[in-house]
Write a protein that holds these residues in place. Structure first.
Motif, PDB file in Angstrom:
ATOM      1  N   ALA A  32       0.844  -1.207   0.000  1.00 40.89           N
ATOM      2  CA  ALA A  32       0.000   0.000   0.000  1.00 40.89           C
ATOM      3  C   ALA A  32       0.872   1.246   0.000  1.00 40.89           C
ATOM      4  N   SER A  33       0.508   2.202  -0.827  1.00 39.96           N
ATOM      5  CA  SER A  33       1.285   3.447  -0.919  1.00 39.96           C
ATOM      6  C   SER A  33       0.420   4.645  -0.550  1.00 39.96           C
ATOM      7  N   MET A  34       1.068   5.700  -0.133  1.00 38.96           N
ATOM      8  CA  MET A  34       0.359   6.927   0.198  1.00 38.96           C
ATOM      9  C   MET A  34      -0.334   7.480  -1.056  1.00 38.96           C
ATOM     10  N   ALA A  35       0.321   7.356  -2.197  1.00 40.59           N
ATOM     11  CA  ALA A  35      -0.269   7.835  -3.449  1.00 40.59           C
ATOM     12  C   ALA A  35      -1.535   7.045  -3.776  1.00 40.59           C
ATOM     13  N   GLY A  36      -1.464   5.731  -3.595  1.00 39.96           N
ATOM     14  CA  GLY A  36      -2.625   4.885  -3.858  1.00 39.96           C
ATOM     15  C   GLY A  36      -3.779   5.191  -2.925  1.00 39.96           C
ATOM     16  N   ILE A  37      -3.464   5.430  -1.654  1.00 43.88           N
ATOM     17  CA  ILE A  37      -4.501   5.758  -0.663  1.00 43.88           C
ATOM     18  C   ILE A  37      -5.137   7.102  -1.010  1.00 43.88           C
ATOM     19  N   ALA A  38      -4.323   8.081  -1.374  1.00 42.06           N
ATOM     20  CA  ALA A  38      -4.840   9.403  -1.751  1.00 42.06           C
ATOM     21  C   ALA A  38      -5.773   9.285  -2.949  1.00 42.06           C
ATOM     22  N   SER A  39      -5.361   8.493  -3.931  1.00 38.02           N
ATOM     23  CA  SER A  39      -6.176   8.304  -5.128  1.00 38.02           C
ATOM     24  C   SER A  39      -7.512   7.647  -4.783  1.00 38.02           C
ATOM     25  N   ARG A  40      -7.445   6.614  -3.940  1.00 38.27           N
ATOM     26  CA  ARG A  40      -8.666   5.907  -3.524  1.00 38.27           C
ATOM     27  C   ARG A  40      -9.605   6.831  -2.742  1.00 38.27           C
ATOM     28  N   ALA A  41      -9.030   7.739  -1.973  1.00 40.58           N
ATOM     29  CA  ALA A  41      -9.828   8.662  -1.161  1.00 40.58           C
ATOM     30  C   ALA A  41     -10.315   9.871  -1.961  1.00 40.58           C
ATOM     31  N   GLY A  42      -9.780  10.028  -3.169  1.00 37.37           N
ATOM     32  CA  GLY A  42     -10.189  11.159  -3.992  1.00 37.37           C
ATOM     33  C   GLY A  42      -9.622  12.481  -3.520  1.00 37.37           C
ATOM     34  N   VAL A  43      -8.419  12.418  -2.917  1.00 41.38           N
ATOM     35  CA  VAL A  43      -7.754  13.644  -2.453  1.00 41.38           C
ATOM     36  C   VAL A  43      -6.348  13.681  -3.050  1.00 41.38           C
ATOM     37  N   SER A  44      -5.743  14.838  -2.969  1.00 40.60           N
ATOM     38  CA  SER A  44      -4.374  14.950  -3.468  1.00 40.60           C
ATOM     39  C   SER A  44      -3.409  14.307  -2.477  1.00 40.60           C
ATOM     40  N   LYS A  45      -2.265  13.886  -2.990  1.00 42.55           N
ATOM     41  CA  LYS A  45      -1.239  13.309  -2.135  1.00 42.55           C
ATOM     42  C   LYS A  45      -0.780  14.326  -1.099  1.00 42.55           C
ATOM     43  N   SER A  46      -0.695  15.595  -1.511  1.00 40.82           N
ATOM     44  CA  SER A  46      -0.256  16.645  -0.580  1.00 40.82           C
ATOM     45  C   SER A  46      -1.262  16.837   0.554  1.00 40.82           C
ATOM     46  N   LEU A  47      -2.553  16.681   0.246  1.00 39.42           N
ATOM     47  CA  LEU A  47      -3.570  16.810   1.296  1.00 39.42           C
ATOM     48  C   LEU A  47      -3.461  15.658   2.282  1.00 39.42           C
ATOM     49  N   LEU A  48      -3.226  14.440   1.757  1.00 39.68           N
ATOM     50  CA  LEU A  48      -3.058  13.279   2.640  1.00 39.68           C
ATOM     51  C   LEU A  48      -1.874  13.495   3.572  1.00 39.68           C
ATOM     52  N   TYR A  49      -0.779  13.991   3.027  1.00 44.33           N
ATOM     53  CA  TYR A  49       0.404  14.260   3.851  1.00 44.33           C
ATOM     54  C   TYR A  49       0.151  15.409   4.827  1.00 44.33           C
ATOM     55  N   SER A  56       3.822   5.663   8.352  1.00 42.77           N
ATOM     56  CA  SER A  56       3.839   5.174   9.727  1.00 42.77           C
ATOM     57  C   SER A  56       2.816   5.915  10.587  1.00 42.77           C
ATOM     58  N   GLU A  57       2.733   7.216  10.405  1.00 41.82           N
ATOM     59  CA  GLU A  57       1.789   8.028  11.179  1.00 41.82           C
ATOM     60  C   GLU A  57       0.349   7.666  10.825  1.00 41.82           C
ATOM     61  N   LEU A  58       0.126   7.364   9.571  1.00 44.45           N
ATOM     62  CA  LEU A  58      -1.216   6.974   9.120  1.00 44.45           C
ATOM     63  C   LEU A  58      -1.618   5.636   9.727  1.00 44.45           C
ATOM     64  N   ILE A  59      -0.712   4.668   9.681  1.00 39.55           N
ATOM     65  CA  ILE A  59      -0.996   3.352  10.267  1.00 39.55           C
ATOM     66  C   ILE A  59      -1.239   3.485  11.771  1.00 39.55           C
ATOM     67  N   PHE A  60      -0.384   4.263  12.428  1.00 41.29           N
ATOM     68  CA  PHE A  60      -0.550   4.476  13.864  1.00 41.29           C
ATOM     69  C   PHE A  60      -1.910   5.109  14.162  1.00 41.29           C
ATOM     70  N   SER A  61      -2.303   6.096  13.371  1.00 40.81           N
ATOM     71  CA  SER A  61      -3.565   6.802  13.608  1.00 40.81           C
ATOM     72  C   SER A  61      -4.759   5.873  13.456  1.00 40.81           C
ATOM     73  N   ILE A  62      -4.696   4.957  12.489  1.00 40.86           N
ATOM     74  CA  ILE A  62      -5.777   3.978  12.307  1.00 40.86           C
ATOM     75  C   ILE A  62      -5.917   3.121  13.563  1.00 40.86           C
ATOM     76  N   ILE A  63      -4.798   2.596  14.035  1.00 40.04           N
ATOM     77  CA  ILE A  63      -4.815   1.694  15.196  1.00 40.04           C
ATOM     78  C   ILE A  63      -5.206   2.454  16.466  1.00 40.04           C
ATOM     79  N   TYR A  64      -4.633   3.630  16.644  1.00 44.51           N
ATOM     80  CA  TYR A  64      -4.893   4.398  17.866  1.00 44.51           C
ATOM     81  C   TYR A  64      -6.364   4.798  17.956  1.00 44.51           C
ATOM     82  N   ALA A  65      -6.944   5.228  16.829  1.00 43.89           N
ATOM     83  CA  ALA A  65      -8.361   5.603  16.818  1.00 43.89           C
ATOM     84  C   ALA A  65      -9.230   4.381  17.104  1.00 43.89           C
TER      85      ALA A  65
END
Length: 199
Positions: A32-49, A56-65
């Motif tokens: 899984a890539s950040m670019a792929g996730i951004a595309s799937r979410a319909g947002v820009s890569k810069s917005l995802l970042y 790592s921060e994204l994975i952590f945020s999923i688990i922590y939430a």
């Protein structure tokens, strides 16, 4: 100049976490890539970042939430005024109901592995211990003999119960002849009846 937070920041974050969890759960942490996730979410890569500075921060945020929500459900369900067996069954039910619709987040939690930093793992471990404590406290009340210093069986029994709960996503199907509440009752019975033979 740094971006200011939009009014719907938290809602967008939540949606991104759900989409990212699905991508990680289906493609795996490595592929899984950040670019792929951004595309799937319909947002820009810069917005995802902007929301999540790293994978790592994204994975952590999923688990922590996911774990924060679970701990909140358990804190609400944990009723010390109930008889211990009913209290335990209510906690098991709370977990299984919280897991409904959260298979992706659960898979991310179970498979995060080396994707997290030491600090992130420490925070996750702290939350997991809080969650486990709800169950070990009740099991200790029901069967105090499990917590003998010379043969400490309380944690193995507690984690055996978590094994029954955590892997339910592998086989359980909502809408079948067995409901989540049915399974919670069964898992509670298996632990409490089976533990009588544990020495």
């Amino acid at each position: 100049m740094a971006r200011t937070r939009a009014k719907d920041f938290e809602e967008k974050q939540h949606q991104l976490l759900l989409i990212a969890a699905h991508v990680f759960a289906t493609q795996g942490m490595e592929k899984a890539s950040m670019a792929g996730i951004a595309s799937r979410a319909g947002v820009s890569k810069s917005l995802l970042y902007h929301y999540y500075p790293s994978k790592s921060e994204l994975i952590f945020s999923i688990i922590y939430a996911h774990l924060t929500d679970l701990e909140a459900e358990l804190a609400e369900a944990d009723d010390a005024s109930l008889p211990p067996r009913e209290r335990l069954e209510k906690l098991v039910t709370a977990v299984l109901l919280a897991y409904e619709g959260a298979d992706d987040q659960h898979k991310v939690q179970l498979n995060a592995g080396e994707a997290l930093s030491d600090e992130q793992r420490s925070l996750i471990t702290g939350l997991e211990r809080q969650i486990v404590k709800h169950f070990s406290a009740v099991l200790n009340e029901i069967h105090p003999q499990l917590d003998k210093p010379d043969r400490p069986l309380l944690m193995p029994v507690t984690m055996s119960l978590f094994g029954m709960m955590n892997w339910v996503y592998m086989w359980f199907r909502d809408g079948g002849k067995i409901s989540r509440r049915d399974y919670a009752r069964m898992a509670t019975t298996l632990i409490l009846e089976g533990v009588k033979a544990v020495r």
